[in-house]
Scaffold this active site. Structure first.
Site, short mmCIF file in Angstrom:
data_model
loop_
_atom_site.label_atom_id
_atom_site.label_comp_id
_atom_site.label_asym_id
_atom_site.label_seq_id
_atom_site.Cartn_x
_atom_site.Cartn_y
_atom_site.Cartn_z
N GLU A 236 0.80 -1.23 0.00
CA GLU A 236 0.00 0.00 0.00
C GLU A 236 0.83 1.28 0.00
O GLU A 236 0.66 2.13 0.87
CB GLU A 236 -0.96 -0.02 1.20
CG GLU A 236 -1.85 -1.27 1.20
CD GLU A 236 -2.80 -1.32 2.39
OE1 GLU A 236 -2.59 -0.59 3.36
OE2 GLU A 236 -3.78 -2.11 2.32
N GLU B 182 -6.35 -10.08 -2.04
CA GLU B 182 -7.07 -10.05 -0.75
C GLU B 182 -8.57 -9.93 -0.99
O GLU B 182 -9.27 -9.18 -0.31
CB GLU B 182 -6.58 -8.88 0.11
CG GLU B 182 -5.08 -8.88 0.34
CD GLU B 182 -4.59 -7.79 1.31
OE1 GLU B 182 -5.43 -7.13 1.97
OE2 GLU B 182 -3.37 -7.61 1.38
C1 XIL Z 1 -5.55 -6.97 8.11
C2 XIL Z 1 -5.82 -8.26 8.86
O1 XIL Z 1 -6.79 -8.99 8.15
C3 XIL Z 1 -6.29 -7.95 10.25
O2 XIL Z 1 -6.41 -9.16 11.01
C4 XIL Z 1 -5.33 -7.00 10.95
O3 XIL Z 1 -5.85 -6.62 12.20
C5 XIL Z 1 -5.09 -5.77 10.10
O4 XIL Z 1 -4.65 -6.16 8.82
N1 XIL Z 1 -4.65 -4.70 3.62
C6 XIL Z 1 -3.63 -5.60 3.86
C7 XIL Z 1 -3.76 -6.61 4.93
O5 XIL Z 1 -2.63 -5.61 3.11
O6 XIL Z 1 -2.55 -6.90 5.55
C8 XIL Z 1 -4.79 -6.20 5.96
O7 XIL Z 1 -4.97 -7.29 6.86
C9 XIL Z 1 -6.08 -5.79 5.30
C10 XIL Z 1 -5.86 -4.62 4.38
#
Ligand code: XIL
Length: 328
Positions: free
Chosen positions: A151, A260
């Site tokens: 990100e 994701e």
């Molecule tokens: C999220 C996890 O799912 C949660 O358990 C944690 O508390 C925060 O992070 N973008 C990403 C992921 O790249 O690493 C994130 O994951 C969600 C958004």
């Protein structure tokens, strides 16, 4: 996927053998062309045999949801915690699944010490190199793909930071390239990704991401771009829009993955199907990963109903749409 294993998964995914018919069709069509992954949390996976079966039989790869993030892996400077990450990698390799490494440099889930120590650029540079090399070398040969930088961009297409994250303020925007150089050196065989949220529908963030990908690819430092694809049922990208986004990135020469995927607000099958089909339509799109398996364990909460399995680990209509869309 192995046919026998799929049958086992179908049985386990229901509430017992008597419910098996409710879970047909099979969890994963063995002829699915685009590999399918999912995020897992070791605290959940280690306790749940049913989930283990579903992950092992219905998916091709796993991404540790938190276990490889800097705040977990290096909670104190020079103190390493790999137990949970190791457990996931062992689980994956034991079941013939690949692992996506996630993530090495991010402005969130930064260890407290790294925010507090106010390191000079020179010191931070060394910390970055050591972190990346320690983590990647540990999993060399077992983790083939890494989200090296997570990100990096704002919605407006600028480089992004957050309170407590030192990368951009201390090293400038060149930190992205530095991290990728460290990653190449740590494991020359790994596929290196930049992973980004909220670029699926185009706009300034996607334009900046394409530009970044082009520059880093030309330098031989980048192999892929991840589109996180945290979608919403209310305003999903159309299939055509998402496909165009994937094509724009692929035109720079990199691979693309949906890294994701979840769909907040009920996981409409059409949105899952469109996302899968958009990836399958572009040869450079190499994998789709859902951000979890069951609504019970979603980072968005159970009420978001964002994932393809319900809270009782039964496949929802989104599952058939997802797997059905993953054909070339
Ligand atoms: C999220 C996890 O799912 C949660 O358990 C944690 O508390 C925060 O992070 N973008 C990403 C992921 O790249 O690493 C994130 O994951 C969600 C958004």
């Amino acid at each position: 996927m192995r046919a026998a294993a799929v049958v086992v998964a179908v049985l386990l995914a229901g509430c017992g053998a008597e419910d098996a018919s409710r879970t047909a069709p099979p969890l994963k069509d063995p002829r699915t062309d685009v590999p399918l992954g999912t995020a897992v949390r070791w605290d959940v996976l280690s306790e749940d045999k049913g989930l283990q079966e579903v992950v092992a039989t219905a998916f091709d790869s796993v991404t540790p949801e938190n276990e490889m993030k800097p705040e977990v892996v290096q909670p104190k400077r020079g103190e390493w915690h790999f137990d949970d990450a190791d457990a996931i990698v062992d689980f994956a390799t034991g079941h013939g699944l690949e692992v996506r490494g996630h993530t090495l440099v991010w402005h969130q889930q930064v260890p407290g010490w790294l925010s507090e120590e106010k390191l000079s650029a020179r010191e931070l540079r060394a910390v970055m190199a050591e972190h990346i090399s320690t983590v990647m070398r540990r999993y060399r040969g077992r983790v083939k793909t890494w989200d090296v930088v997570n990100e990096p961009l704002t919605d407006e297409g600028a480089f992004r930071t957050a309170p407590g994250a030192p990368w951009l303020p201390t090293l400038g925007p060149g930190y992205v390239e530095l991290a990728l150089r460290d990653a190449r050196a740590a494991d020359p065989d790994a596929r290196l990704f930049v992973n980004e949220i909220g670029a699926e529908s185009g706009g300034p963030k996607l334009r900046a991401l394409v530009k970044l990908a082009r520059t880093l690819k030309a330098k031989g430092l980048l192999d892929g771009v991840g589109l996180e694809s945290h979608l919403s049922a209310k305003t999903p990208p159309t299939r055509a829009r998402l496909q165009r986004t994937i094509e724009q990135l692929a035109a720079t020469g990199v691979d693309v993955e949906l890294t994701e995927l979840d769909v907040e607000g009920g996981a409409p099958p059409a949105v899952y199907g469109d996302a899968a089909a958009a990836c399958a339509a572009v040869p450079a799109c190499k994998r789709v990963t859902t951000w979890g398996v069951s609504d019970r364990d979603s980072w968005l909460g159970e009420d978001a109903k964002a994932l393809p399995f319900d809270a009782d680990l039964r496949p929802k209509p989104a599952w058939a749409a997802l797997t059905g869309g993953l054909r070339r």
